[in-house]
Scaffold this motif. Sequence first.
Motif, short mmCIF file in Angstrom:
data_model
loop_
_atom_site.label_atom_id
_atom_site.label_comp_id
_atom_site.label_asym_id
_atom_site.label_seq_id
_atom_site.Cartn_x
_atom_site.Cartn_y
_atom_site.Cartn_z
N GLY A 44 -22.35 53.67 36.56
CA GLY A 44 -21.50 53.17 37.63
C GLY A 44 -22.15 52.12 38.51
O GLY A 44 -21.71 51.85 39.62
N VAL A 45 -23.22 51.49 37.99
CA VAL A 45 -23.93 50.43 38.72
C VAL A 45 -23.71 49.11 37.98
O VAL A 45 -23.72 49.07 36.75
CB VAL A 45 -25.44 50.75 38.83
CG1 VAL A 45 -26.21 49.61 39.48
CG2 VAL A 45 -25.65 52.05 39.60
N TYR A 46 -23.54 48.04 38.76
CA TYR A 46 -23.26 46.72 38.20
C TYR A 46 -24.22 45.68 38.78
O TYR A 46 -24.86 45.91 39.80
CB TYR A 46 -21.81 46.33 38.50
CG TYR A 46 -20.85 47.31 37.89
CD1 TYR A 46 -20.35 47.10 36.60
CD2 TYR A 46 -20.47 48.46 38.56
CE1 TYR A 46 -19.51 48.03 36.02
CE2 TYR A 46 -19.63 49.39 37.98
CZ TYR A 46 -19.14 49.17 36.71
OH TYR A 46 -18.32 50.10 36.12
N ILE A 47 -24.30 44.54 38.11
CA ILE A 47 -25.22 43.46 38.49
C ILE A 47 -24.56 42.56 39.54
O ILE A 47 -23.42 42.13 39.36
CB ILE A 47 -25.58 42.60 37.26
CG1 ILE A 47 -26.21 43.48 36.18
CG2 ILE A 47 -26.49 41.44 37.66
CD1 ILE A 47 -26.17 42.87 34.80
N CYS A 48 -25.28 42.28 40.60
CA CYS A 48 -24.79 41.34 41.60
C CYS A 48 -25.95 40.46 42.06
O CYS A 48 -27.09 40.64 41.63
CB CYS A 48 -24.16 42.07 42.79
SG CYS A 48 -25.36 42.91 43.84
N ARG A 49 -25.65 39.52 42.94
CA ARG A 49 -26.69 38.71 43.58
C ARG A 49 -26.14 38.26 44.93
O ARG A 49 -24.93 38.20 45.15
CB ARG A 49 -27.09 37.52 42.73
CG ARG A 49 -26.03 36.45 42.58
CD ARG A 49 -26.52 35.32 41.72
NE ARG A 49 -25.53 34.24 41.66
CZ ARG A 49 -25.70 33.12 40.98
NH1 ARG A 49 -26.81 32.92 40.29
NH2 ARG A 49 -24.75 32.20 40.98
N ALA A 50 -27.07 37.96 45.83
CA ALA A 50 -26.68 37.49 47.16
C ALA A 50 -27.77 36.59 47.71
O ALA A 50 -28.94 36.69 47.32
CB ALA A 50 -26.44 38.67 48.09
N MET A 51 -27.39 35.73 48.63
CA MET A 51 -28.33 34.83 49.29
C MET A 51 -28.88 35.51 50.53
O MET A 51 -28.13 35.96 51.39
CB MET A 51 -27.61 33.52 49.67
CG MET A 51 -28.53 32.46 50.23
SD MET A 51 -29.72 31.82 49.03
CE MET A 51 -28.69 30.67 48.14
N ILE A 52 -30.20 35.61 50.60
CA ILE A 52 -30.89 36.19 51.76
C ILE A 52 -32.07 35.29 52.09
O ILE A 52 -32.95 35.07 51.25
CB ILE A 52 -31.39 37.62 51.48
CG1 ILE A 52 -30.23 38.56 51.20
CG2 ILE A 52 -32.22 38.13 52.65
CD1 ILE A 52 -30.65 39.99 50.93
N ASP A 53 -32.10 34.76 53.30
CA ASP A 53 -33.21 33.92 53.78
C ASP A 53 -33.62 32.84 52.77
O ASP A 53 -34.80 32.68 52.48
CB ASP A 53 -34.42 34.78 54.15
CG ASP A 53 -34.18 35.61 55.41
OD1 ASP A 53 -33.25 35.28 56.17
OD2 ASP A 53 -34.93 36.57 55.63
N GLY A 54 -32.64 32.15 52.21
CA GLY A 54 -32.93 31.06 51.29
C GLY A 54 -33.23 31.47 49.87
O GLY A 54 -33.61 30.64 49.05
N GLU A 55 -33.09 32.75 49.56
CA GLU A 55 -33.34 33.24 48.21
C GLU A 55 -32.05 33.80 47.61
O GLU A 55 -31.38 34.61 48.23
CB GLU A 55 -34.40 34.35 48.21
CG GLU A 55 -35.74 33.87 48.69
CD GLU A 55 -36.87 34.85 48.40
OE1 GLU A 55 -36.64 35.87 47.72
OE2 GLU A 55 -37.98 34.58 48.86
N MET A 56 -31.71 33.35 46.41
CA MET A 56 -30.58 33.92 45.67
C MET A 56 -31.18 35.05 44.83
O MET A 56 -31.90 34.81 43.86
CB MET A 56 -29.92 32.87 44.78
CG MET A 56 -28.74 33.41 44.00
SD MET A 56 -27.41 34.09 45.00
CE MET A 56 -26.54 32.61 45.47
N THR A 57 -30.90 36.28 45.25
CA THR A 57 -31.60 37.44 44.70
C THR A 57 -30.66 38.42 44.00
O THR A 57 -29.69 38.87 44.58
CB THR A 57 -32.33 38.19 45.85
OG1 THR A 57 -33.18 37.27 46.52
CG2 THR A 57 -33.17 39.33 45.31
#
Length: 168
Positions: A44-57
């Motif tokens: 039930g876990v999926y892949i995501c990403r988000a921008m934090i302090d200039g990093e796309m993580t």
Amino acid sequence: IIIVILLFEVIKMSKVGKSVQICVSWQPCQGGSIPPTALPVGGGVYICRAMIDGEMTPGKLAEGHTAAYIPFAGEEKSVDCCEVLCDTGLHAFGDEYAWEACSGGAVPKRALLAGHTADNSPLYIGRTQINDDWVAGKVAPHHGCAYFPYGGEEHQRTEYEVLCFTKN
């Protein structure tokens, strides 16, 4: 006269290496909603990403949660808005991706590039299990390891799996 109207959603195509486009896309998400074609990590876990302090993580989006979680600066950061990796292929010839075991910051040649650090070092999609739960996170070759968000902390691992493109 036939008029065709195409409606395009804001979708960011993923790539492998410097030139190969594949049939997965980053789709905007907020409030924990999981698109029907989201790529699973497991449990039930999926892949995501988000921008934090200039990093796309890269990180994780889990069923039943209203936020996504990103490993950053020693913590499991909660974010309301993220992008979810979705399968946009037709599957006429099977899946185009697979998880490959890696260690020590290594990533296979066909690893999917998922983000970057503030100084533009590449970040890839990793997965591991922590306390029997699947977790998605970031593989940082320049650090020689991968990082995963879990239980409010950022967990470092030297053994992990990397999401890779499998077609020629």
